[in-house]
Each structure stands twice: as structure tokens, then as C-alpha cells.
Design a protein around this motif. Structure first.
Motif, mmCIF file in Angstrom:
data_model
loop_
_atom_site.group_PDB
_atom_site.id
_atom_site.type_symbol
_atom_site.label_atom_id
_atom_site.label_comp_id
_atom_site.label_asym_id
_atom_site.label_seq_id
_atom_site.Cartn_x
_atom_site.Cartn_y
_atom_site.Cartn_z
ATOM 1 N N TYR A 63 0.814 -1.220 0.000
ATOM 2 C CA TYR A 63 0.000 0.000 0.000
ATOM 3 C C TYR A 63 0.849 1.272 0.000
ATOM 4 O O TYR A 63 0.413 2.304 0.480
ATOM 5 N N SER A 64 2.049 1.186 -0.553
ATOM 6 C CA SER A 64 2.886 2.380 -0.706
ATOM 7 C C SER A 64 2.799 2.868 -2.143
ATOM 8 O O SER A 64 2.503 2.095 -3.061
ATOM 9 N N ALA A 65 3.068 4.152 -2.327
ATOM 10 C CA ALA A 65 3.082 4.714 -3.684
ATOM 11 C C ALA A 65 4.136 4.014 -4.539
ATOM 12 O O ALA A 65 3.927 3.785 -5.729
ATOM 13 N N GLN A 66 5.255 3.640 -3.938
ATOM 14 C CA GLN A 66 6.325 2.966 -4.667
ATOM 15 C C GLN A 66 5.876 1.616 -5.220
ATOM 16 O O GLN A 66 6.331 1.185 -6.271
ATOM 17 N N SER A 67 4.965 0.950 -4.515
ATOM 18 C CA SER A 67 4.506 -0.364 -4.980
ATOM 19 C C SER A 67 3.721 -0.259 -6.285
ATOM 20 O O SER A 67 3.590 -1.247 -7.008
ATOM 21 N N LEU A 68 3.228 0.921 -6.612
ATOM 22 C CA LEU A 68 2.464 1.087 -7.851
ATOM 23 C C LEU A 68 3.350 0.966 -9.086
ATOM 24 O O LEU A 68 2.860 0.678 -10.170
ATOM 25 N N TRP A 69 4.669 1.167 -8.927
ATOM 26 C CA TRP A 69 5.605 0.885 -10.037
ATOM 27 C C TRP A 69 5.463 -0.578 -10.441
ATOM 28 O O TRP A 69 5.380 -0.913 -11.614
ATOM 29 N N ARG A 70 5.461 -1.455 -9.431
ATOM 30 C CA ARG A 70 5.364 -2.895 -9.706
ATOM 31 C C ARG A 70 4.019 -3.240 -10.335
ATOM 32 O O ARG A 70 3.936 -4.080 -11.233
ATOM 33 N N VAL A 71 2.957 -2.598 -9.872
ATOM 34 C CA VAL A 71 1.631 -2.864 -10.426
ATOM 35 C C VAL A 71 1.585 -2.424 -11.894
ATOM 36 O O VAL A 71 1.094 -3.159 -12.752
ATOM 37 N N ASP A 72 2.109 -1.237 -12.191
ATOM 38 C CA ASP A 72 2.159 -0.781 -13.587
ATOM 39 C C ASP A 72 2.922 -1.771 -14.455
ATOM 40 O O ASP A 72 2.508 -2.081 -15.575
ATOM 41 N N ARG A 73 4.038 -2.294 -13.942
ATOM 42 C CA ARG A 73 4.822 -3.283 -14.708
ATOM 43 C C ARG A 73 4.053 -4.581 -14.898
ATOM 44 O O ARG A 73 4.137 -5.205 -15.959
ATOM 45 N N MET A 74 3.299 -4.995 -13.873
ATOM 46 C CA MET A 74 2.480 -6.212 -14.004
ATOM 47 C C MET A 74 1.434 -6.027 -15.109
ATOM 48 O O MET A 74 1.255 -6.907 -15.953
ATOM 49 N N ILE A 75 0.764 -4.896 -15.104
ATOM 50 C CA ILE A 75 -0.263 -4.636 -16.126
ATOM 51 C C ILE A 75 0.388 -4.573 -17.505
ATOM 52 O O ILE A 75 -0.144 -5.127 -18.478
ATOM 53 N N ASP A 76 1.548 -3.946 -17.586
ATOM 54 C CA ASP A 76 2.261 -3.870 -18.865
ATOM 55 C C ASP A 76 2.606 -5.272 -19.365
ATOM 56 O O ASP A 76 2.462 -5.578 -20.547
ATOM 57 N N GLY A 77 3.034 -6.143 -18.474
ATOM 58 C CA GLY A 77 3.352 -7.526 -18.854
ATOM 59 C C GLY A 77 2.128 -8.273 -19.352
ATOM 60 O O GLY A 77 2.198 -9.024 -20.335
ATOM 61 N N ILE A 78 0.994 -8.071 -18.684
ATOM 62 C CA ILE A 78 -0.251 -8.721 -19.112
ATOM 63 C C ILE A 78 -0.633 -8.225 -20.507
ATOM 64 O O ILE A 78 -1.032 -9.008 -21.375
ATOM 65 N N ARG A 79 -0.469 -6.922 -20.737
ATOM 66 C CA ARG A 79 -0.801 -6.355 -22.055
ATOM 67 C C ARG A 79 0.113 -6.928 -23.135
ATOM 68 O O ARG A 79 -0.352 -7.302 -24.204
#
Length: 157
Positions: A63-79
Motif C-alpha cells: 500500500y505504498s506509492a512505490q509499490s504502484l511501479w510494480r503494479v504498472d509493470r504487471m499490467i504492462d506484462g499482461i498487455r
């Protein structure tokens, strides 16, 4: 790149925690929900995403702002894997809800719901749609990290 913000354009009066009457022109007062009831589903979706990522992908979301980097990368990988939207719709909803919870925890924002849609309202009165932003990320035109940075920065002003 635009963010998923409904930006009401008018900050609330100091001490006024109620929504502006014209904030949801198509929603009656009885349809509006505030936390905790509006937060129930997105908080659960976010928690389920945290657990799923920890168990399935060995990815720790805190739940940190920094963790959203990883989430963006996960979504990019799925795409990049060209997964059909229907197959990842619930995953994207969970990622969006997680990003919304990051913003809620950092700014004191509140979840709002109407007709099955969920937004967050930051203390400055602006509405943000992190679930839609996750969909935009999947389409290649969004970032949950940047949405968080913009929403938390706007809330500090």
C-alpha cells in the motif's frame, strides 16, 4: 496522457465533507454511498489483489506509492502477453482498487459508489477513478503510479 479524474473544479468549503450537490448530477441522494459501505467492495478487491500477488506472483504489495511501479509493470506484462480483456477484467479491477486504497491511505480520501462504479474523492473535492485508470494502463495509455502522484499532490495543495 490524461488521468482518470473527474475534477469537479470547485474545492469544498472548509470543513464541508459533504459532496457538492452537482457533483453527481445523474445520481440521487439515495443512490450515493459513502464509506464504509462504498468502500466495502474496493477494499476487499484490493486486499484480494495483495493476497493473490503475494501467493501467486511472489510480489509484495504494501500500500505504498512505490509499490504502484510494480503494479504498472504487471499490467504492462499482461498487455504484452496480449491477454483478452475479458480474461483480465477482474485482475485490472483489483489493481485499480489497490491503487485507490493507496491514495485513500495517503490522503484521507473516501470511496464513493454509484450504480456499481467506484471512485475516490480526495479532500480537495476532486474525484478519481483508479479502476478506470487500470483499464487505461492495460490499453497502453495510463499509469496507476502517475495517478497516485497526481492525486496525492493535488490533495496536499
Amino acid at each position: 496522457m490524461g488521468r482518470s479524474c473527474a475534477g469537479l473544479g470547485h474545492p469544498p468549503d472548509p470543513g464541508d465533507e459533504s459532496p457538492r450537490r452537482d457533483a453527481f448530477p445523474h445520481v440521487t441522494t439515495t443512490q450515493r454511498e459513502t464509506r464504509p459501505s462504498a468502500a466495502t467492495k474496493p477494499v476487499r478487491w484490493a486486499a484480494d489483489t495483495v493476497a493473490t500477488m503475494r501467493e501467486g506472483a511472489r510480489l509484495r504489495l504494501d500500500y505504498s506509492a512505490q509499490s504502484l511501479w510494480r503494479v504498472d509493470r504487471m499490467i504492462d506484462g499482461i498487455r504484452r502477453e496480449r491477454a483478452p480483456y475479458a480474461a483480465v477484467e477482474n485482475v485490472l479491477r483489483g489493481f485499480g482498487a489497490y491503487a485507490g486504497e493507496v491514495i485513500v491511505r495517503q490522503t484521507g480520501a473516501e470511496w464513493w459508489a454509484s450504480g456499481g462504479d467506484h471512485w475516490i474523492r480526495t479532500p480537495d473535492g476532486r474525484l478519481w477513478d483508479p479502476i478506470d485508470e487500470a483499464r487505461r494502463c492495460f490499453a497502453g495509455d495510463g499509469s496507476l503510479r502517475l495517478l497516485c502522484r497526481e492525486a496525492t499532490g493535488a490533495a496536499r495543495r
